[in-house]
Write an enzyme that holds these catalytic residues in place. Sequence first.
Site, PDB file in Angstrom:
ATOM      1  N   CYS A 183       0.865  -1.174   0.000  1.00 24.30           N
ATOM      2  CA  CYS A 183       0.000   0.000   0.000  1.00 24.30           C
ATOM      3  C   CYS A 183       0.913   1.239   0.000  1.00 24.30           C
ATOM      4  O   CYS A 183       2.097   1.125  -0.271  1.00 24.30           O
ATOM      5  CB  CYS A 183      -0.943  -0.021   1.206  1.00 24.30           C
ATOM      6  N   LYS A 184       0.357   2.375   0.311  1.00 24.48           N
ATOM      7  CA  LYS A 184       1.137   3.609   0.231  1.00 24.48           C
ATOM      8  C   LYS A 184       2.230   3.684   1.305  1.00 24.48           C
ATOM      9  O   LYS A 184       3.389   3.937   1.008  1.00 24.48           O
ATOM     10  CB  LYS A 184       0.202   4.807   0.339  1.00 24.48           C
TER      11      LYS A 184
END
Length: 140
Positions: free
Chosen positions: A99-100
């Site tokens: 994810c980020k």
Amino acid sequence: MIDQLFEFVQNHPLLVGAFLVVLIAWLAYEVRNSSAGGVTSGEATQLVNREDAVVVDLREANDFKAGHIAGARHIPQSKLDERLRELEKFKGKPIIVACKHGQSAGVAQAKLTKAGFERVLKLKGGMAQWQADGLPVVKK
């Protein structure tokens, strides 16, 4: 100074006890989460190269287009349940979810594990850590 510490402990046993309980709980939480199926950028690279691991990028389309790991499959976290069938053929391979910042990948990791995937790992620090480590990204 040590004498004052012992005096404080003797005068406030409940406060010291509560502090110790909170400290132990926090340490247990940190130890559990640090080893909860996460891999570093280097470990992820080794898994991809040696075991043909599949990287699933959970970020939104704009972030994915701005730069992603080569060969990563883009499945936004909001659509993971709908697109789970796309990953069925990889059940026997390691799957790395990215994810980020590495904070929301745990939810996807739990979903994939519950769906029967054998080895699901999250990328510690997410794509932010990957790029901070100077590892290459592909832009489309």
